[in-house]
Design a protein around this motif. Sequence first.
Motif, short mmCIF file in Angstrom:
data_model
loop_
_atom_site.label_atom_id
_atom_site.label_comp_id
_atom_site.label_asym_id
_atom_site.label_seq_id
_atom_site.Cartn_x
_atom_site.Cartn_y
_atom_site.Cartn_z
N ASP A 316 0.84 -1.19 0.00
CA ASP A 316 0.00 0.00 0.00
C ASP A 316 0.88 1.25 0.00
O ASP A 316 2.05 1.19 -0.36
N ILE A 317 0.32 2.37 0.44
CA ILE A 317 1.06 3.62 0.35
C ILE A 317 2.29 3.65 1.26
O ILE A 317 3.21 4.43 1.02
N ASP A 346 5.91 4.77 -7.42
CA ASP A 346 4.81 5.10 -8.32
C ASP A 346 3.88 3.91 -8.49
O ASP A 346 2.65 4.06 -8.49
N HIS A 347 4.45 2.73 -8.61
CA HIS A 347 3.64 1.52 -8.77
C HIS A 347 2.76 1.29 -7.53
O HIS A 347 1.56 0.96 -7.65
N ALA A 348 3.32 1.46 -6.35
CA ALA A 348 2.56 1.27 -5.12
C ALA A 348 1.45 2.31 -5.00
O ALA A 348 0.31 1.98 -4.61
N ASP A 352 -3.63 2.60 -5.30
CA ASP A 352 -4.57 3.22 -4.36
C ASP A 352 -5.22 4.43 -5.03
O ASP A 352 -4.53 5.42 -5.33
N PRO A 353 -6.52 4.42 -5.29
CA PRO A 353 -7.17 5.56 -5.95
C PRO A 353 -7.11 6.85 -5.16
O PRO A 353 -7.31 7.94 -5.71
N GLY A 354 -6.81 6.76 -3.86
CA GLY A 354 -6.72 7.96 -3.04
C GLY A 354 -5.34 8.58 -3.02
O GLY A 354 -5.14 9.62 -2.39
N ALA A 355 -4.38 7.97 -3.71
CA ALA A 355 -2.98 8.41 -3.63
C ALA A 355 -2.54 9.20 -4.87
O ALA A 355 -1.39 9.11 -5.30
N VAL A 362 6.00 11.93 -6.74
CA VAL A 362 6.96 11.02 -7.38
C VAL A 362 7.27 11.48 -8.80
O VAL A 362 8.41 11.36 -9.28
N ALA A 363 6.27 12.03 -9.48
CA ALA A 363 6.46 12.48 -10.86
C ALA A 363 7.58 13.51 -10.97
O ALA A 363 8.31 13.55 -11.97
#
Length: 453
Positions: A316-317, A346-348, A352-355, A362-363
């Motif tokens: 998770d996050i 980024d994958h993790a 999670d739609p809330g992240a 991260v971008a």
Amino acid sequence: MNRFVAPLLAVGMGVLAACTPTPPVSQPTRAAPMDSSLPAMRTFGTPIRMPLTRSNMSITQDFLDLAFKMESGRALPVFTRFEGPITVRVAGQYNDQMVSDLLKLTRRMQTEAGVNIFVNNAPNAAITVEAVPRSELNRVVPGAACFVVPRVSGWQEFLAMRRTPAVDWATVTTREKATVFVPSDVAPQEIRDCLHEELAQAIGPLNDLYRLSDSIFNDDNMHAVLTSFDMLVLRAFYSPELRSGMSRQQVAEVLPGLLARLNPAGERGTASRTSSTSRDWIDLMEYALSSSNGLAQRQQVSERAINLTRAFGWNDIREGFANFVYGRLNVTNNPQAAYAAFLAADHAYRADPGARVQRAHVAVQLAAYTLSHGRDQETLAIANEAIPIATAYENASLLATLMMFKAEALENLGYRGEAQQVRLDSLGWARYGFGSEQNIRTRLQEVERLDPS
């Protein structure tokens, strides 16, 4: 839930400075010559309300853990809040922008959370928001960018009482008085971020939870402003079903019906099985985030934190954050490993739609890497995906930096007119996000010097 000064997490990117020497501030950039004036500061308008991503069953557990524990893990004996209208005054070395952001925040608390809070500047206001020079804040509470204290009405009163039980939140049974201390001499966004986090703590939860992706009540400091989840928590805090002095069991019995009334859409889901965050992992992260520790030790500890997330099965996050921190700490000595860690983060976060805002942070790191390796199409794609997220979550410093990356990529791809316009637009946001002209121009230079062309 004090917001700490953590260069590792600041949107002002240590990764850029780490990748390349920082030029003298007097050096002009192709984006903005030193003899030109910067555009007017830009600020955000009506907040965008994000949909809640979890069920009421999950939110019930989150609420209880937020309301009945301190960050240290220490249990709070009873539920506490302000009873009756909450008045707010400003004091210290504040400016017009701070007052404007405070008024906007209290209006959101009124309309979105139903909290009876307003600024009246009365001497006997329930909450004082005092602006103090950062150096003075750090002298008394080292490392803290801002914080909130119960039972005091200003800086001098806090200094006199800071080593007494009076300022211990665990001794409070009903909240009657508190002061939020914010830095007076930093960028407007940093002051605003402090207002959101600390005023929310002054009236609401006293804990942070690393498992929360869509909340400012998280020590990762990824969120800059209160979210829809946070507003729901505050609305529940000040609902008539609750009152100061209730036990955890009493609140737990009331919450299901209360949340069903406030958030009927949340009744459709089931409770997610997110395990509690171990104190060992939290201690590792706190060590890795502290600039007072040696870099080599922080790198080792951050790797241990990643291994611990795997051992606990936290997909998770928390896995995302551990990788993000590891990447930031290794960007100078091992850029390939850092890049791999950012991809893992980024994958993790994408799971999670809330992240969404975490992905935007991260971008910035991914764009710095791709730009420095001449991968302009990738840089442009990364920036284009993250810019709307930074805008929606009202993070001007993050937004400005992503726009600077986009401008560099556009320039290299031959779109010079569009690149110049994007740079110009970034500067208005940078005024709010970075504050001084010197900070803004240093950021522009850092981004440009990543560009191998």
